[in-house]
Design an enzyme around this catalytic site. Structure first.
Site, short mmCIF file in Angstrom:
data_model
loop_
_atom_site.label_atom_id
_atom_site.label_comp_id
_atom_site.label_asym_id
_atom_site.label_seq_id
_atom_site.Cartn_x
_atom_site.Cartn_y
_atom_site.Cartn_z
N CYS A 16 0.84 -1.20 0.00
CA CYS A 16 0.00 0.00 0.00
C CYS A 16 0.87 1.25 0.00
O CYS A 16 1.74 1.41 0.87
CB CYS A 16 -0.92 0.04 1.21
N GLY A 19 -5.01 2.04 -13.47
CA GLY A 19 -5.75 2.24 -14.71
C GLY A 19 -4.91 1.96 -15.94
O GLY A 19 -3.74 1.57 -15.84
N THR A 60 -0.28 -0.40 -7.10
CA THR A 60 -0.20 0.90 -7.78
C THR A 60 1.21 1.48 -7.77
O THR A 60 2.03 1.17 -6.90
CB THR A 60 -1.15 1.90 -7.09
C1 DHB Z 1 -4.62 1.85 -0.99
C2 DHB Z 1 -4.04 0.64 -0.82
C3 DHB Z 1 -3.37 0.07 -1.87
O1 DHB Z 1 -2.78 -1.13 -1.77
C4 DHB Z 1 -3.32 0.70 -3.08
O2 DHB Z 1 -2.67 0.15 -4.11
C5 DHB Z 1 -3.91 1.89 -3.24
C6 DHB Z 1 -4.56 2.46 -2.18
C7 DHB Z 1 -5.24 2.58 0.11
O3 DHB Z 1 -6.13 2.09 0.82
O4 DHB Z 1 -4.83 3.71 0.29
#
Ligand code: DHB
Length: 307
Positions: free
Chosen positions: A131, A218, A194
C-alpha cells in the site's frame, strides 16, 4: 463451441481467470446494483486491518491521463466486522472470496492471519505489502526483500490455505521481492499494486490529493504491469495473477500471454461496474471466433521476435 474459461492458479481452481482487484468493489456488495459478483472467477475484497481505519484526508482520488491516483489510506471496518458481519453475507456468493490483509507492523499481519485462519468461506489470503498511502508498513515492507520474507513467512506459519503475496512495482527489479515471497512460502504472486505518483495544481502549489502522493492505477500503467508480470512469470517459481489497468477481454489475454494465470480488474470497475461481465462475454466470443477451446492454452504463449 462454448470455450472453457477455467484456470488453475496454483492450488486455486477458478471458473474463469477474471478477479476483482482489492479495494475496487468494497466487499463485493458495491457491484450488486450493476452486476452479479458471482460471475467473477473470484472476488478479492478490500484490505482489512486489525482495527477499523477512517483513511486519509480528502480528496482521495483524482483523475489522470488514462488512469487515476488514489490516496485512500486503507479505510476499512476492521477484521472483526469482516468476520462477524461481512463474511456471513459473502457466503451466499457463487464465486470464491479472497481476503486481503494489511498492517503497519509484522505482528499485525500475523494476528490477522491467525484470526482469519479458522473462518470458513475464504478461498485464499492476499497479503498487501504494497500500500503506497500509509506512513508505516505497507509499501515499505514490499520494497525490502527481507521484510517481504519475514511478513510472508510469519503469515504462512498461521494461515493454512492458499497464500498470495501482492507485490509493489515501486522497486528496481520486482523479481527480487518475488523470489523472497516464494521462498518464504507464498503459493501465488499478484502484481502489480499501484505506482506512486503525484498530481499538482501549480497555481495553489498543492497536491490534488489530501496527501502529496498517491497510487496510480488504470490503463496508464498497463504496459508497465505487463512488463513486470512477464519478468516474474518468466522466473517460473510461482503462478502469477496479473494486475494493472486491465479493462477489456483483450487486456486479459495480453496478461495471460505473458504468463499470468489469472487477471484482476480494478480501476475499470469505477468507470463501468459491469466491465467484468462485459469482459467475460467478450472473452467467450473472442475464443469461440478464434477456435480456441480452452483459455488455459493461451497462458505463457508470448514469443520473442526471433522465435
Ligand atoms: C490503498 C491501498 C493500496 O494497496 C493501493 O494500491 C492503493 C490504495 C489505500 O487504501 O490507500
Amino acid at each position: 463451441m462454448i470455450p472453457d474459461l477455467r484456470v488453475d492458479v496454483g492450488p486455486l481452481r477458478l471458473a474463469n481467470p477474471l478477479l476483482t482487484a482489492s479495494g475496487t468493489c468494497g466487499y463485493g456488495e458495491e457491484l450488486l446494483p450493476f452486476t452479479d459478483p458471482g460471475l467473477f472467477g473470484a472476488i478479492v475484497v478490500k484490505s482489512v486491518t486489525l482495527e477499523p481505519r477512517l483513511g486519509n484526508p480528502t480528496p482521495r482520488t483524482v483523475e489522470t491521463p488514462c488512469g487515476m491516483l488514489n490516496s485512500i489510506g486503507l479505510q476499512n471496518p476492521g477484521v472483526r466486522a469482516l468476520i462477524e458481519e461481512i463474511l456471513p453475507r459473502l457466503r451466499g456468493l457463487t464465486c470464491p472470496v479472497i481476503a486481503n490483509i494489511a498492517g503497519e507492523r509484522l505482528d499485525e499481519y500475523v494476528e490477522l492471519g491467525r484470526r482469519l485462519d479458522p473462518e470458513p468461506g475464504i478461498a485464499a489470503l492476499e497479503i498487501n505489502i504494497s500500500c503506497p498511502n500509509v506512513e508505516e508498513g505497507g509499501i515499505t515492507f514490499g520494497q525490502d526483500p527481507r521484510a517481504v520474507a519475514s511478513v510472508v513467512g510469519a503469515v504462512r506459519a498461521v494461515w493454512r490455505r492458499p497464500l498470495i503475496a501482492k507485490l509493489t512495482p515501486n522497486v528496481t527489479d520486482i523479481r527480487v521481492p518475488a523470489r523472497a515471497a516464494v521462498e518464504a512460502g507464498a503459493d501465488i504472486l499478484s502484481l502489480v499494486n499501484t505506482y506512486v505518483g503525484m498530481s499538482v495544481d501549480w497555481r495553489s502549489a498543492r497536491s490534488r490529493l489530501g496527501r502529496p502522493t498517491g497510487g496510480l492505477s488504470g490503463p496508464a500503467i498497463k504496459p508497465l504491469a505487463l512488463h513486470a508480470v512477464w519478468r516474474v512469470a518468466g522466473l517460473g517459481i510461482a503462478p502469477v495473477i496479473g494486475i494493472g489497468g486491465a479493462t477489456t477481454a483483450a487486456d486479459v489475454l495480453e496478461f495471460l500471454s505473458v504468463g499470468a494465470s489469472a487477471v484482476q480488474i480494478g480501476t475499470a470497475l469505477f468507470r463501468a461496474p459491469d466491465a467484468g461481465a462485459r469482459a467475460l462475454d467478450e472473452l467467450r466470443q473472442l475464443l469461440a471466433c478464434a477456435g480456441i477451446p480452452r483459455i488455459s492454452d493461451l497462458i505463457g504463449r508470448f514469443a520473442l521476435p526471433s522465435q
